[in-house]
Design a protein around this motif. Sequence first.
Motif, PDB file in Angstrom:
ATOM      1  N   LEU A   1       0.828  -1.210   0.000  1.00 19.80           N
ATOM      2  CA  LEU A   1       0.000   0.000   0.000  1.00 19.80           C
ATOM      3  C   LEU A   1       0.856   1.250   0.000  1.00 19.80           C
ATOM      4  O   LEU A   1       1.952   1.258   0.563  1.00 19.80           O
TER       5      LEU A   1
ATOM      6  N   VAL B   1       0.267   4.984   1.443  1.00 13.74           N
ATOM      7  CA  VAL B   1      -0.652   5.793   2.242  1.00 13.74           C
ATOM      8  C   VAL B   1      -0.236   7.253   2.039  1.00 13.74           C
ATOM      9  O   VAL B   1       0.864   7.646   2.419  1.00 13.74           O
TER      10      VAL B   1
ATOM     11  N   PHE C   1      -5.549   5.848   0.471  1.00 13.70           N
ATOM     12  CA  PHE C   1      -4.827   4.583   0.284  1.00 13.70           C
ATOM     13  C   PHE C   1      -4.766   4.245  -1.208  1.00 13.70           C
ATOM     14  O   PHE C   1      -5.760   4.401  -1.919  1.00 13.70           O
TER      15      PHE C   1
ATOM     16  N   LYS D   1     -10.706   2.319   2.382  1.00 12.31           N
ATOM     17  CA  LYS D   1     -10.162   1.383   3.384  1.00 12.31           C
ATOM     18  C   LYS D   1     -11.060   0.169   3.576  1.00 12.31           C
ATOM     19  O   LYS D   1     -10.590  -0.886   3.970  1.00 12.31           O
TER      20      LYS D   1
ATOM     21  N   ALA E   1      -5.939  -0.951   8.888  1.00 14.17           N
ATOM     22  CA  ALA E   1      -6.058   0.211   7.991  1.00 14.17           C
ATOM     23  C   ALA E   1      -6.284   1.474   8.815  1.00 14.17           C
ATOM     24  O   ALA E   1      -5.693   2.527   8.541  1.00 14.17           O
TER      25      ALA E   1
END
Length: 230
Positions: free
Chosen positions: A82, A84, A113, A127, A141
């Motif tokens: 991921l 972020v 995300f 999320k 998350a």
Amino acid sequence: MVYEGKTKIVEIKDGYAYLHFKDDITAGDGEKHDVMSGKGSMCAEITARLMRALKDRGIDNQFVEFTAPNVIKAIPLKMYPLEVVVRFKKAGSFIRRYGGVEGEEFAEPLVEFFVKDDERHDPMVCKKHLPILGIASLDDAEEMERQAKEIALALRDIFKEMGYDLWDMKFEFGKAEDGKILLGDEISPDTLRLRRSGEIFDKDVYRRNLGDPMAKYKEVLEQCRKHITL
Ligand code: UDP
């Protein structure tokens, strides 16, 4: 065990992860690519100093030790695939997606995300998709979102002391053996947008062909050396 990405080689040895920063610079999901001498060492040292500064403010992360010129010794993490992103001001893909004026400030920090997947151009995810995709539990998350905001606010202060305005940034998180979620990877002009009275000190110099990005990275490193002790 060795993993190689676009800009780093990660070696797992003696219970630690060693992040070797390469001189490669890429943009557009790897479509634009160059090698710039000194880039790896500058991004490694900037990352090390910023991770150190975060730790000094009580924000735990993967960083253990910096070995010049370009290696970071770190706590090994099982990384989430991921990115972020935290945004204070509008830029980049936010504007491409939703429109708006570059540099316009959000009322509060925005966390987004993205799934790391170059072939699909790193799609943005809600999320709630993360457990369904098998990427992370909703609790994990939410923990990443909480930490991302906290880290972003701390970095904004750290850069303000150096005279820079932090617009947005990308974080990567992983889970340590003890189950703790920790910030990992890199924090450098490659992964954030840094401005000072209209001047650009980040990878946009490369993305938009605005001159020599390394001169700007060097100035950021010098400021980090002045303000943060390793
Ligand atoms: N970013 C990054 N890696 C990526 C995508 C974005 O480090 O693969 C950083 C980027 O440098 C910026 C922030 O995340 O500081 C937000 O990037 P954005 O989504 O606006 O995409 P961009 O316009 O940079 O492609």
